[in-house]
Design an enzyme around this catalytic site. Structure first.
Site, PDB file in Angstrom:
ATOM      1  N   ASP A  75     127.096  36.944  83.122  1.00 37.64           N
ATOM      2  CA  ASP A  75     126.870  36.226  81.872  1.00 37.64           C
ATOM      3  C   ASP A  75     125.423  36.381  81.419  1.00 37.64           C
ATOM      4  OD1 ASP A  75     126.868  34.488  79.748  1.00 37.64           O
ATOM      5  OD2 ASP A  75     127.941  32.888  80.797  1.00 37.64           O
ATOM      6  N   HIS A 167     136.427  39.101  74.036  1.00 34.40           N
ATOM      7  CA  HIS A 167     135.289  38.234  73.722  1.00 34.40           C
ATOM      8  C   HIS A 167     134.048  39.034  73.354  1.00 34.40           C
ATOM      9  CE1 HIS A 167     132.546  34.856  73.904  1.00 34.40           C
ATOM     10  NE2 HIS A 167     131.792  35.526  74.774  1.00 34.40           N
TER      11      HIS A 167
END
Length: 256
Positions: A75, A167
């Site tokens: 992330d 995403h």
């Protein structure tokens, strides 16, 4: 920042008049610092909420900068680097607006991860939802975390290797002005009604949320496959003024 169609916002986590962020590698130091700061502010403020969070002390990949979140994803891969022209464009306002005066805006989103449902999927399905591999964080079709993202690559069936609703494709910024600086923290609030309440305190820094964060989040709300496994329950926005020179005071450009 408006509410988006996929939000399930709790007013408790909404914007307040003032934000204080305190960070430390030592939880005891952190607790003491928080206590002292609150003591000194007690005659001026009352506490609406506190959002404890943590980051991994080591990067997800050796030599990398990004960590992992509770869903196992790498992330924070595509982030502007401090000291670069891109970072300045993404984070710091040019001061055109009186309120900005060369500062930045931070958008805080409290995102609950639906881990019970997420954990029912196999690795391949998770990677299609995100558009990156879980082990290295490489874009699908690539090998390394920092590989160039190729949205035009097709598989043997003529379908995009990175799905149209993945995403990373939906959140992708075309220009520096559309980017944000992401600095997410993991939160773990324990168990609520027998389910673990965990997720991200997603901090997005931007020079102008109207050009970056809001359009990105509108796309995510409309078509992101990842929406099925997370819910935004809190949203707040704050202006962070720039520093000041000797003899001046913070935010003097705003209040002058």
């Amino acid at each position: 920042i408006p509410a988006f169609s996929t939000d399930e916002l709790d007013d408790y986590w909404s914007s307040t008049d003032f934000l204080v962020q305190i960070a430390s590698d030592d939880p005891l130091t952190l607790a003491h610092a928080q206590r002292m700061v609150l003591k000194d502010l007690s005659t001026l403020t009352t506490v609406q909420w506190a959002q404890p969070g943590f980051r991994s002390p080591t990067p997800a990949n050796e030599g990398g900068r990004a960590g992992r979140n509770m869903m196992g994803q790498v992330d924070g891969t595509v982030n502007p680097l401090p000291g670069t022209a891109q970072f300045d464009t993404v984070v710091w306002s040019n001061g055109d607006a009186v309120w900005s005066a060369g500062g930045t805006v931070v958008v805080l989103r409290r995102i609950r991860m639906l881990l019970d449902e997420w954990d029912q999927m196999d690795v391949g399905a998770k990677e299609l939802v995100i558009g990156r591999t879980l082990d290295t964080g490489a874009p699908l079709g690539g090998e390394d975390e920092t590989d160039e993202v190729r949205f035009d690559v097709l598989d043997e069936n003529g379908l995009p290797v990175i799905p149209s609703n993945a995403h990373m494709r939906v959140a992708h910024a075309e220009t520096d002005e559309e980017m944000i600086l992401r600095r997410p923290y993991t939160y773990d609030a324990g168990f609520v009604d027998g389910r673990q309440d965990v997720g991200l305190i997603f901090a997005a820094y931007t020079a102008d949320p109207q050009r970056s964060f809001i359009p990105m989040q509108e796309r995510i709300a409309e078509m992101d496959a990842f929406n099925r496994w997370n819910t935004t329950i809190g949203s707040s926005t704050y202006f962070i003024p720039p520093g000041c020179t000797e003899g001046d005071y913070v935010a003097s450009g705003v209040f002058a």
